[in-house]
Design a protein around this motif. Structure first.
Motif, short mmCIF file in Angstrom:
data_model
loop_
_atom_site.label_atom_id
_atom_site.label_comp_id
_atom_site.label_asym_id
_atom_site.label_seq_id
_atom_site.Cartn_x
_atom_site.Cartn_y
_atom_site.Cartn_z
N VAL A 1 0.87 -1.18 0.00
CA VAL A 1 0.00 0.00 0.00
C VAL A 1 0.91 1.23 0.00
O VAL A 1 2.06 1.15 0.43
CB VAL A 1 -0.99 0.04 1.19
N TRP A 2 0.40 2.31 -0.50
CA TRP A 2 1.25 3.48 -0.78
C TRP A 2 1.94 4.00 0.48
O TRP A 2 3.14 4.31 0.48
CB TRP A 2 0.39 4.55 -1.46
N ASP A 3 1.21 4.07 1.57
CA ASP A 3 1.82 4.56 2.81
C ASP A 3 3.00 3.68 3.21
O ASP A 3 4.07 4.16 3.59
CB ASP A 3 0.74 4.56 3.91
N GLU A 4 2.78 2.38 3.09
CA GLU A 4 3.82 1.41 3.43
C GLU A 4 5.01 1.52 2.48
O GLU A 4 6.18 1.51 2.90
CB GLU A 4 3.16 0.03 3.30
N ALA A 5 4.71 1.65 1.19
CA ALA A 5 5.78 1.74 0.18
C ALA A 5 6.68 2.94 0.47
O ALA A 5 7.90 2.85 0.35
CB ALA A 5 5.16 1.87 -1.21
N GLN A 6 6.05 4.03 0.89
CA GLN A 6 6.86 5.22 1.18
C GLN A 6 7.75 5.01 2.40
O GLN A 6 8.91 5.39 2.42
CB GLN A 6 5.95 6.43 1.42
N GLU A 7 7.19 4.38 3.43
CA GLU A 7 8.00 4.15 4.62
C GLU A 7 9.14 3.17 4.33
O GLU A 7 10.26 3.30 4.82
CB GLU A 7 7.16 3.64 5.80
N CYS A 8 8.81 2.21 3.50
CA CYS A 8 9.80 1.19 3.12
C CYS A 8 11.00 1.82 2.41
O CYS A 8 12.12 1.32 2.52
CB CYS A 8 9.09 0.20 2.20
N GLN A 9 10.76 2.91 1.70
CA GLN A 9 11.86 3.57 0.99
C GLN A 9 12.97 3.98 1.96
O GLN A 9 14.14 4.01 1.61
CB GLN A 9 11.36 4.80 0.23
N GLY A 10 12.57 4.31 3.20
CA GLY A 10 13.56 4.67 4.21
C GLY A 10 14.03 3.47 5.01
O GLY A 10 15.21 3.32 5.28
N ARG A 11 13.11 2.60 5.37
CA ARG A 11 13.46 1.46 6.22
C ARG A 11 14.37 0.47 5.52
O ARG A 11 15.25 -0.10 6.12
CB ARG A 11 12.18 0.73 6.65
N ASP A 12 14.07 0.23 4.24
CA ASP A 12 14.93 -0.66 3.46
C ASP A 12 14.83 -0.29 1.98
O ASP A 12 14.00 -0.81 1.24
CB ASP A 12 14.52 -2.13 3.64
#
Ligand code: HDD
Length: 701
Positions: free
Chosen positions: A249-260
């Motif tokens: 989901v978009w919110d997750e994808a954005q956070e993932c860009q930083g987390r990994d």
């Protein structure tokens, strides 16, 4: 036809290994042994470095020249080797040798990529994904250079530089990286409605795949199969992943860009390293030549699909990726794909996008790989023999001997022309006749019907995600005129879509108009692309703490592992925890080093006495709340159910029933103490297989 073992490419690769199996000391590039590489040669202890230090100069010079230009598009990618095998002979349609014999496996190298961002950008951006496959066939290399969307943004390749300039970061400040949410792209879109179909795919969840292993691939263009009798058949290529198509989901994808930032690359690497080899089925849509004009769109228009309900996808083979490359630069970076790398039995059509690509790929490799000899690089070398009079140039690594022209008698006439009935490539003898004109065919003019077809085919939650994506992207566009113009085009697709987008970005709602199409194609919805329904390789987090019921964890681990999932025990700190039974248990990772967005599901085991302290750990609280709002399966056992309710993820309504398995929107609970029951495990596995649970309502940020 020559039988080709799948490991032929690997045998060939062995010859290029740089490792010295006997070991031995450090040397210069000239093979001179080096006894000291930590200090440069200087005139005295505090003196200047001496020019004659050839080791120092060579080492620095080599380092200074390590970089080559990144790809102008698709710069960031990840690759793997594997093999392809056909299910049965396709001789009726094509003479391509690698599609004839189910007992012959053809080696492949596949590179997946994002398009917009540079080589060091994050994986989980909203973007098209490249899906390029090099088949090392017995008749030479065949490259199927596709994407994970079946349609492209423009119809004629002469527009490619314009489109790429528009989507790439703005020229004055090089912003944004790995994103399409900026003025120049949407300015282009709003003026070029042929982009709309692919743009709507870009706004859909297809643009944020969970894994390269869980996305479709498409050849996009209509190509041509040609059989031994010279009969042509139009063909569209489809790759379907065995694990199904799943997205973030978009919110997750954005956070993932930083987390990994390496999320998709790591996922591919880890799965192959663990022996979980990703697999796709190759399918074809076949259209007889005489049906060229049987459609209400043009087969030569790369912004159109052939709906699967109209022409079914016929499975013809499968591909398995089973080997990670050993050197990223040598293999994944230097691999050079080219749409014009075809083998006998596969030919082009007059699709103007394809025609342009057939020029562009060779051209770009010449500059990117520094000269014409890149096909000699190990990853690019065909396993079929190469004999010709092409010579010299930068980085020539072959020692040719004999004559270098044709015809010759001094070299015994070699290499001679391939004889009649051999495997030579013959171009399909299409009759061509026309005036020289610069004009788009009128048959390419309808940009709205198939965009509407795609929109109509989406499930409600997919539609909602598309609207949110349009709002996000256009909401970042500064120029109001561009927002308005784009919405006006959307209104020609579907009034409801346009109105919903308009309401989110502060532009006037356009007048309600007829939808461009009432048709739908259920095969386009992610709902219909669940694959084998297994949970293989899904990452499942079990949050543990001292006092936890170890039996519960063991029962969950055993079952999920048997289903092929990857289970990790996460605790506040790394090391061990002490279970309720007094035994110590290993922790796989410390919570501060991971995040919910790196997992597919979370499970909260309980403890025999009261509430274990998990709930007091802010990382654990955030973990569960994020998993819940991203629609992920959440399981809780024993007193873990109490913990879950204390965390109060927004919108969660837990059942008050005790000692019973309750499943509601992917939340699976059972307050019973002791090992998890079969019923609980079945329900949890089912919830993971479903991937996401949209019935919980919109993702809140
Ligand atoms: Fe392209 C790279 C796929 C249209 C010009 N393209 C590239 C790659 C993929 C695609 C997967 C990366 C290959 C790799 O991993 O090395 N491109 C597509 C698809 C298209 C498409 C599916 C439409 C159906 N491309 C397209 C057009 C042009 C190009 C119309 C130019 C006229 N593409 C290139 C390129 C690249 C490239 C500039 C950059 C790096 C490279 O080729 O090797 O030549």
């Amino acid at each position: 036809m020559m039988a080709l073992p799948a490991d032929r490419k690997q045998e060939q690769r062995e010859a290029s290994r740089a490792d010295d199996p006997a070991g031995g000391p450090l040397t210069t590039d000239q093979g001179v042994e080096v006894d000291h590489t930590d200090d440069s040669l200087a005139a005295g202890e505090r003196g200047p470095t001496l020019m004659e230090d050839f080791h120092f100069r060579e080492k620095l010079t080599r380092f200074d020249h390590e970089r080559i230009p990144e790809r102008v598009v698709h710069a960031r990618g990840a690759g793997a080797y594997g093999w392809f095998e056909p299910y049965e002979s396709c001789a009726e349609f094509t003479r391509a040798a690698f599609l004839q014999d189910p007992s012959v496996r053809t080696p492949v190298f596949v590179r997946f990529s994002t398009v917009q961002g540079p080589k060091g950008s994050a994986d989980t951006v909203r973007d098209v994904r490249g899906f390029a496959t090099k088949f090392y066939t017995s008749e030479g290399n065949y490259d199927l250079v596709g994407n994970n969307f079946p349609v492209f943004f423009i119809q004629d390749g002469i527009k490619f530089p314009d489109f790429v300039h528009a989507v790439k970061p703005e020229p004055h400040n090089d912003i944004p990286t790995g994103a399409s949410a900026h003025d120049s792209l949407w300015d282009f879109v709003s003026l070029q409605p042929e982009t709309l179909h692919a743009i709507t795919w870009l706004m859909s969840d297809r643009a944020i795949p969970r894994s390269y292993r869980m996305m479709q691939g498409f050849g996009v263009h209509t190509f041509r199969f040609v059989n031994a009798e010279g009969r042509g058949t139009f063909v569209k290529f489809h790759w379907k992943p065995k694990l199904g198509v799943h997205s973030l989901v978009w919110d997750e994808a954005q956070e993932c860009q930083g987390r990994d930032p390496d999320f998709n690359r790591r996922d591919l690497w880890d799965a192959i390293a663990a022996g979980e080899y990703p697999e796709w089925e190759l399918g074809v849509q076949l259209v007889p030549e005489e049906d060229e004009f049987a459609f209400d769109f043009d087969l030569l228009d790369a912004t159109k699909i052939i709906p699967e309900e109209q022409v079914p996808v016929r499975p013809i083979g499968r591909m398995v990726l089973d080997r990670n490359p050993e050197n990223f630069f040598a293999e994944t970076e230097q691999v050079a794909f080219h749409t014009a790398n075809v083998v006998p039995g596969i030919d082009f059509t007059n699709d103007p996008l394809l025609q342009a690509r057939n020029f562009s790929y060779l051209d770009t490799q010449l500059i990117r790989l520094g000269g014409p000899n890149f096909s000699q690089l190990p990853v690019n070398r065909p396993v079929a023999p190469v004999r010709n009079n092409q010579r010299d140039g930068y980085h020539q690594s072959a020692i040719h001997s004999g004559t270098n022209y044709f015809p010759n008698s001094l070299g015994g006439g070699c290499p001679a022309h391939a004889g009649a009935g051999s495997g030579a490539y013959t171009h399909y003898a299409e009759r061509v006749d026309g005036h020289k004109i610069r004009r788009r065919s009128p048959s390419f003019q309808d940009h709205y019907s198939q965009t509407a077809l795609f929109w109509n085919s989406m499930a409600d939650w997919e539609k909602q995600h598309i609207v949110e994506a349009f709002r996000f992207e256009l909401g970042k566009v500064g120029a109001r005129t561009v927002r308005t113009r784009t919405v006006e085009h959307l209104a020609k697709v579907d009034g409801d879509l346009a109105a919903q987008v308009a309401r989110g970005i502060g532009v006037p709602e356009p007048q309600a108009a007829e939808a461009a199409s009432k048709q739908s194609s259920p095969a386009l919805s992610l709902e219909s692309l669940r694959g084998d329904g297994s949970i293989r390789t899904r990452q499942i987090a079990v949050l543990v703490t001292d006092g936890v019921d170890a039996e519960q964890i063991t029962s969950v681990r055993e079952r999920l592992a048997a289903e092929g999932a990857v289970v990790e025990a996460l605790a506040a700190t790394d090391g061990t925890i002490t279970g309720a039974d007094g035994e110590t248990y290993a922790v796989d990772r410390a919570l501060p080093t991971v995040a919910s967005v790196l997992y597919d599901a979370v499970l909260l085991p309980g403890g025999p006495v009261g509430t274990p302290p998990t709930v007091a750990d802010p990382d654990a609280v955030r973990f569960v709340r994020d998993a819940y709002r991203h629609g992920k399966p959440v399981g809780a056992l024993g007193s873990g159910v109490g913990i879950l309710s204390a965390l109060e993820p927004e919108g969660l309504r837990l059942s008050t029933e005790f000692h019973r398995v309750v499943t509601d929107q992917g939340v699976v609970t059972d307050t019973s103490p002791g090992p998890a029951s079969e019923e609980f495990l079945d329900a949890f596995v089912g919830a993971v297989a479903a991937h996401r649970h949209w019935g919980r309502g919109p993702v809140r940020h």
